[in-house]
Design an enzyme around this catalytic site. Structure first.
Site, PDB file in Angstrom:
ATOM      1  N   SER A  39       0.853  -1.198  -0.176  1.00  0.00           N
ATOM      2  CA  SER A  39      -0.045   0.019   0.073  1.00  0.00           C
ATOM      3  C   SER A  39       0.834   1.237  -0.054  1.00  0.00           C
ATOM      4  O   SER A  39       2.077   1.191   0.209  1.00  0.00           O
ATOM      5  CB  SER A  39      -0.969   0.015   1.401  1.00  0.00           C
ATOM      6  N   TYR A  51      -1.255  -1.277  10.364  1.00  0.00           N
ATOM      7  CA  TYR A  51      -1.358  -1.368   9.064  1.00  0.00           C
ATOM      8  C   TYR A  51      -0.076  -0.883   8.358  1.00  0.00           C
ATOM      9  O   TYR A  51       0.554  -1.365   7.390  1.00  0.00           O
ATOM     10  CB  TYR A  51      -2.806  -0.483   8.431  1.00  0.00           C
TER      11      TYR A  51
HETATM   12  N1  LIG Z   1      -8.768  -0.295  -1.468  1.00  0.00           N
HETATM   13  C1  LIG Z   1      -7.769   0.574  -1.166  1.00  0.00           C
HETATM   14  O1  LIG Z   1      -7.874   1.719  -1.471  1.00  0.00           O
HETATM   15  C2  LIG Z   1      -6.457  -0.153  -1.145  1.00  0.00           C
HETATM   16  C3  LIG Z   1      -5.173   0.689  -0.931  1.00  0.00           C
HETATM   17  C4  LIG Z   1      -4.024   0.069  -0.842  1.00  0.00           C
HETATM   18  C5  LIG Z   1      -3.929  -1.280  -0.506  1.00  0.00           C
HETATM   19  N2  LIG Z   1      -5.013  -1.903  -0.462  1.00  0.00           N
HETATM   20  C6  LIG Z   1      -4.752  -3.442  -0.078  1.00  0.00           C
HETATM   21  O2  LIG Z   1      -5.423  -4.002  -1.271  1.00  0.00           O
HETATM   22  C7  LIG Z   1      -5.721  -5.312  -0.742  1.00  0.00           C
HETATM   23  C8  LIG Z   1      -7.300  -5.593  -1.048  1.00  0.00           C
HETATM   24  O3  LIG Z   1      -7.871  -4.398  -0.488  1.00  0.00           O
HETATM   25  P1  LIG Z   1      -9.446  -3.959  -0.773  1.00  0.00           P
HETATM   26  O4  LIG Z   1      -9.690  -2.721  -0.610  1.00  0.00           O
HETATM   27  O5  LIG Z   1      -9.607  -4.555  -2.167  1.00  0.00           O
HETATM   28  O6  LIG Z   1     -10.222  -5.070   0.037  1.00  0.00           O
HETATM   29  P2  LIG Z   1     -11.831  -5.594   0.196  1.00  0.00           P
HETATM   30  O7  LIG Z   1     -12.394  -5.611   1.442  1.00  0.00           O
HETATM   31  O8  LIG Z   1     -12.730  -4.822  -0.988  1.00  0.00           O
HETATM   32  O9  LIG Z   1     -11.444  -7.146  -0.351  1.00  0.00           O
HETATM   33  C9  LIG Z   1     -10.785  -7.946   0.218  1.00  0.00           C
HETATM   34  C10 LIG Z   1     -11.189  -9.314  -0.167  1.00  0.00           C
HETATM   35  O10 LIG Z   1     -10.155 -10.313   0.786  1.00  0.00           O
HETATM   36  C11 LIG Z   1     -10.882 -11.285   1.335  1.00  0.00           C
HETATM   37  N3  LIG Z   1     -10.181 -11.522   2.517  1.00  0.00           N
HETATM   38  C12 LIG Z   1     -10.139 -10.578   3.633  1.00  0.00           C
HETATM   39  N4  LIG Z   1      -9.397 -11.344   4.524  1.00  0.00           N
HETATM   40  C13 LIG Z   1      -9.133 -12.535   4.174  1.00  0.00           C
HETATM   41  C14 LIG Z   1      -8.069 -13.406   4.528  1.00  0.00           C
HETATM   42  N5  LIG Z   1      -7.662 -13.532   5.701  1.00  0.00           N
HETATM   43  N6  LIG Z   1      -8.271 -14.760   3.871  1.00  0.00           N
HETATM   44  C15 LIG Z   1      -8.916 -14.816   2.732  1.00  0.00           C
HETATM   45  N7  LIG Z   1      -9.540 -13.749   2.270  1.00  0.00           N
HETATM   46  C16 LIG Z   1      -9.560 -12.749   2.763  1.00  0.00           C
HETATM   47  C17 LIG Z   1     -12.294 -10.435   1.536  1.00  0.00           C
HETATM   48  O11 LIG Z   1     -13.348 -11.635   1.733  1.00  0.00           O
HETATM   49  C18 LIG Z   1     -12.335  -9.687   0.095  1.00  0.00           C
HETATM   50  O12 LIG Z   1     -13.176 -10.524  -0.661  1.00  0.00           O
HETATM   51  C19 LIG Z   1      -5.485  -5.362   0.867  1.00  0.00           C
HETATM   52  O13 LIG Z   1      -4.182  -6.074   1.086  1.00  0.00           O
HETATM   53  C20 LIG Z   1      -5.403  -3.976   1.153  1.00  0.00           C
HETATM   54  O14 LIG Z   1      -4.731  -3.584   2.262  1.00  0.00           O
HETATM   55  C21 LIG Z   1      -6.123  -1.342  -0.550  1.00  0.00           C
END
Ligand SMILES: NC(=O)c1ccc[n+]([C@@H]2O[C@H](COP(=O)([O-])OP(=O)(O)OC[C@H]3O[C@@H](n4cnc5c(N)ncnc54)[C@H](O)[C@@H]3O)[C@@H](O)[C@H]2O)c1
Length: 300
Positions: A156, A169
């Protein structure tokens, strides 16, 4: 065999039901990879797999929590059983929550350990299980030895820039970058590249819902203003970067962290402050998720 720059490759995407992982799974499949989605939410994962199949791709689902030690080996076995090999591992799963907010003085040791289990341990375990299977699979037929494996870890911009009161985080996402660099050095000789992606603010299904519930367009536009490209990201923006890093053209790129953030991390902050000041003066009633009692991010 499917057409596309990833034809003949088999991928695992953790957290591939929706959000960034959902976009990664769709993009990998659109470029010809066969994809195993591993997610705790098997219903939504099945819907994304069906969406991929409807578009002509190949996808299946395994239910599992990647923070559990046994799941890494299970998902690798599942991919090899289903598709006969393993080439790509995208480690994305994480949903976070209010429980992980706080400083080193406020976070309880159990919270710290749970956070690190999901953010860091799971990625070590995933690599530990996947690399022997990639070595055993070898490069797909007709491709050079530099195509034995690809690991892409989702960090991230919080792994590059620290936000206050987000110990778990920010430290976890910084550790993902360190893990990526170490794996790259250790397994480059095997023909396995390992890179990280640092997304900026990505409007996932959950983020969209949150912004819609806020019902405050000015707040959304305030966030867009932080980004030199003047928009927030989409899961497909990250999916496109992942497929690039998994393609043969990227075989000389390893150990890197690619910020896919619309330029957010290269802009001088004092300019942002002045743009934001002007915007707030013009829109004094704006609200963002920072204003929610249980909003995404603490501030001070
Ligand atoms: N959305 C953002 O702005 C953003 C920015 C930077 C980094 N990220 C990173 O991207 C990744 C995804 O984020 P997102 O926003 O798409 O999240 P989200 O919550 O929209 O989707 C996450 C998915 O992962 C699954 N999940 C969560 N924990 C799990 C586990 N322990 N085992 C298996 N499945 C699991 C959930 O069921 C969901 O389908 C994360 O690592 C997050 O830290 C997100």
């Amino acid at each position: 065999m499917a057409a596309g720059k990833l034809a003949g490759k088999v991928a695992i995407v953790t957290g591939g039901a929706q959000g960034i992982g959902g976009g990664c799974a769709r993009c990998l499949a659109a470029d010809g990879a066969q994809v195993l989605i591993v997610d705790i939410d098997s219903e939504t994962a099945a819907q994304n797999a069906e969406r991929i199949r409807q578009a002509g791709g190949a996808a299946s689902v395994m239910a599992g929590d990647v923070a559990e030690e046994s799941v890494a080996a299970e998902m690798v076995d599942c991919a090899v059983e289903e598709y006969g090999r393993l080439d790509i591992l995208v480690q994305n799963a994480f949903s976070g929550g209010a429980w992980m907010r706080g400083t080193a003085v406020e976070i309880e040791p159990d919270g710290w350990r749970a956070g690190m289990a999901s953010l860091v341990d799971a990625l070590y375990l995933g690599a530990r299980a996947a690399i022997p299977a990639m070595r055993a699979s070898g490069a797909p037929e007709g491709l050079p030895a530099s195509e034995v494996g690809r690991i892409v870890n989702i960090s991230s911009i919080h792994g590059m820039l620290q936000a206050p009161e987000r110990l778990i985080y920010n430290v976890g996402k910084t550790a993902v970058i360190g893990l990526t660099r170490q794996l790259a050095v250790d397994f480059g000789p095997d023909g396995i590249t390992v890179n990280a992606i640092a997304p900026g603010h990505i409007v996932t299904e959950n983020m969209r819902k949150m912004w819609d519930e806020m019902g405050n367009d000015e707040g959304y536009r305030l966030f867009e203003l932080h980004y030199p490209v003047r928009r927030l990201g989409t899961p497909e923006d990250i999916g496109a970067a992942v497929t690039f890093l998994c393609a043969p053209e990227a075989s000389f790129i390893t150990g890197q962290t690619l910020a896919v953030d619309g330029g957010q991390t290269v802009q001088l902050q004092e300019n942002i402050v002045m743009d934001v000041k002007d915007f707030i003066v013009e829109h004094p009633d704006l609200k963002t998720h920072f204003d929610q009692p249980n909003g995404g991010v603490p501030r001070r």
